[in-house]
Design an enzyme around this catalytic site. Structure first.
Site, short mmCIF file in Angstrom:
data_model
loop_
_atom_site.label_atom_id
_atom_site.label_comp_id
_atom_site.label_asym_id
_atom_site.label_seq_id
_atom_site.Cartn_x
_atom_site.Cartn_y
_atom_site.Cartn_z
N HIS A 82 0.91 -1.20 -0.03
CA HIS A 82 -0.12 -0.01 0.00
C HIS A 82 0.71 1.41 0.02
O HIS A 82 2.09 1.05 0.54
CB HIS A 82 -0.93 -0.01 1.29
CG HIS A 82 -1.94 0.70 0.99
ND1 HIS A 82 -3.31 0.07 0.68
CD2 HIS A 82 -2.45 2.00 1.38
CE1 HIS A 82 -4.25 1.10 0.42
NE2 HIS A 82 -3.83 2.29 0.96
N ASP A 161 -13.74 2.57 7.13
CA ASP A 161 -12.59 3.37 6.42
C ASP A 161 -13.22 4.01 5.16
O ASP A 161 -12.76 5.20 4.79
CB ASP A 161 -11.44 2.58 6.09
CG ASP A 161 -10.50 3.31 5.26
OD1 ASP A 161 -9.99 4.44 5.50
OD2 ASP A 161 -10.19 2.86 4.06
N ARG A 168 -12.95 12.64 4.63
CA ARG A 168 -11.85 13.16 4.96
C ARG A 168 -11.38 13.92 3.44
O ARG A 168 -10.82 15.13 3.51
CB ARG A 168 -10.57 12.45 5.25
CG ARG A 168 -10.65 11.77 6.63
CD ARG A 168 -9.66 10.66 6.71
NE ARG A 168 -8.35 10.76 6.51
CZ ARG A 168 -7.58 10.02 5.75
NH1 ARG A 168 -7.80 8.89 5.80
NH2 ARG A 168 -6.41 10.26 5.60
N SER A 183 -6.38 4.28 8.62
CA SER A 183 -6.92 4.05 7.20
C SER A 183 -6.41 3.00 6.66
O SER A 183 -7.00 1.88 6.16
CB SER A 183 -7.11 5.31 6.49
OG SER A 183 -7.14 5.04 4.92
N LYS A 187 -7.53 -1.43 6.61
CA LYS A 187 -7.91 -2.15 5.52
C LYS A 187 -6.86 -3.17 5.40
O LYS A 187 -7.36 -4.36 5.00
CB LYS A 187 -7.41 -1.25 4.21
CG LYS A 187 -8.62 -0.36 3.89
CD LYS A 187 -8.38 0.48 2.59
CE LYS A 187 -7.16 1.43 2.50
NZ LYS A 187 -7.64 2.73 2.83
#
Ligand code: URA
Length: 435
Positions: A82, A161, A168, A183, A187
């Site tokens: 990520h 999320d 956000r 966040s 995930k």
């Protein structure tokens, strides 16, 4: 307990209990807490921060707001990847088929664009017919069948999320360490990978503008990973200028295809792909030597195995592979115009955030949640920081759908791409590895 008292507490810089955090997450996910109340709390967190304990509790509450995927039936270590976000960041499009071509399964849930940064899901959706929404069963079947699936956050995984992420984005509350850490890690916990490699971007086009903050974010995510029994490695990468040359959805997909066909690998993009990939191989227990791992990756690019895996991925998710085989087919923007340098010298700055904002303005990203993206538009740089440039040389190409926007971006780009008479060295792509 009620949401007003929780907002008041955070507004007044007090620490929230685990119960209060769970109450907020459960009731925002099920719609009892309204967007405007959640927005107030998120803004209070953005301004006043969270302790490590609050961040961990928030992460776990978000991870458990939906299902937790169990990928243990694959009997192989699944390593997830990520990024904390960037401009021109098409790393997942290249790296994940590459990793799958090595035989390491990839089960990837990606996000949409956030703020001025792009999102992998928006890029995948620019491939005609590519399905980013799959059922859990189909997602797992794909990983089983071809070793890779890349989807959006559509399954009931970390739904909290999903809501908070887009909230956000719409209230300018993205660049916060506890909010980014929770966040990403919620995930990753929900999506079932055993190990995680994180690309923590640093610089003008990243949410972390300096190394200190990036280290802080990295360490927070590593300790949450430990707690969840998921070994996590963070690689700090440079995001002062856009990664590679292209910014914009279709334009980035085309750059990724060219990379995978090994005919065009921009140096910074290549370094980031190889470094992240080498650590993913290490975490999958497929090789401890990072330099040797990079060689293995390069081989899969050169013998086109990674490209073939990308084609297989697109085909398996119903995308039209004729676009991948012949990128000329992608629909082009109405206006494609070069901008030229007005002096000679060396490029010393191409502010990635400013480029990201211009790409958004052209239509490549969203200003509000409901905005539709124009996949065709964006900017292709012709020069990178450290490059020599002569007068009247092309600095970049603008791909626009609208003449006023084109004219505005032309003017702005000449200010953003900064040229000096003095020699400037290239940016270092890899800054630091934190384990
Ligand atoms: N990527 C995420 O998934 N979440 C963030 O908050 C930032 C980047």
């Amino acid at each position: 307990m009620n949401i007003l008292s929780i907002i008041e507490k955070k507004r007044d810089k007090k620490e929230l209990t685990n119960q209060e955090i769970e109450y907020f997450i459960q009731n925002y996910t099920n719609g009892k807490i309204k967007d405007y109340q959640a927005a107030a709390l998120i803004m209070a967190i953005y301004i006043n921060g969270m302790t490590d304990e609050e961040t961990t509790n928030l992460t776990l509450a978000m991870a458990h707001s939906g299902e937790i995927l169990d990928l243990s039936s694959f009997n192989k270590i699944i390593v997830d990847k990520h990024s904390t976000g960037g401009v021109g960041d098409k790393v997942s499009l290249i790296l994940l088929p590459l990793i799958a071509s090595i035989g390491i399964p990839v089960a990837k849930m990606s996000g949409r664009g956030l703020g001025f940064t792009g999102g992998t899901v928006d890029k995948l959706e620019s491939i005609p017919n590519y399905k980013v929404d799959l059922s859990l069963h189909k997602f797992e079947q794909n990983v089983e069948k071809i070793g890779i699936s890349m989807i959006s956050q559509t399954l009931n995984l970390a739904p909290a999320d999903k809501k908070i992420y887009s909230l956000r984005d719409s209230i300018s509350c993205v660049g916060s360490i506890p909010l980014i850490a929770s966040s990403i890690m919620s995930k990753k916990i929900a999506s079932g990978a055993q190990k995680i490699v994180l690309d923590v971007t640093v610089g003008k086009g990243a949410f972390m503008q300096n190394i200190e903050n990036a280290r802080n974010l990295a360490n927070k995510m590593i300790s949450i990973g430990k707690l969840a029994n998921k070994e996590t490695i963070c690689i700090l990468t440079n995001m002062d200028e856009p990664l590679g040359y292209s910014v914009g959805n279709t334009l980035e997909v085309i750059e990724a295809i060219q990379f995978l066909k090994a005919n065009d690998m921009p140096e910074d993009l290549k370094e980031v792909v190889l470094e992240l990939g080498a650590y993913m191989i290490k975490l999958a227990n497929k090789g401890d030597n990072i330099e040797e791992n990079k060689e293995k990756l390069l081989e899969k690019i050169q013998n086109k195995k990674a490209y073939e895996k990308f084609v297989e991925l697109v085909k398996n998710q119903e995308g039209d592979i004729s676009y991948i085989e012949n990128p000329e087919k992608f629909e082009k923007a109405k206006y494609i115009e070069p901008i030229y340098s007005n002096k000679k010298g060396y490029i010393y700055e191409i502010n990635a955030k400013e480029i990201g904002k211009l790409a958004c303005y052209l239509g490549a990203g969203r200003i509000s949640k409901e905005d539709k993206i124009d996949n065709r538009v964006g900017i292709i740089l012709n020069k990178k920081v450290g490059d020599k440039v002569s007068e009247n040389e092309v600095l970049a190409y603008i791909h626009a759908s609208n003449i006023e926007k084109l004219e505005y971006v032309k003017k702005e780009l000449l200010e953003i791409i900064k040229i000096s008479e003095n020699f400037t060295s290239k940016n270092k792509a890899i800054i630091e590895i934190i384990t």
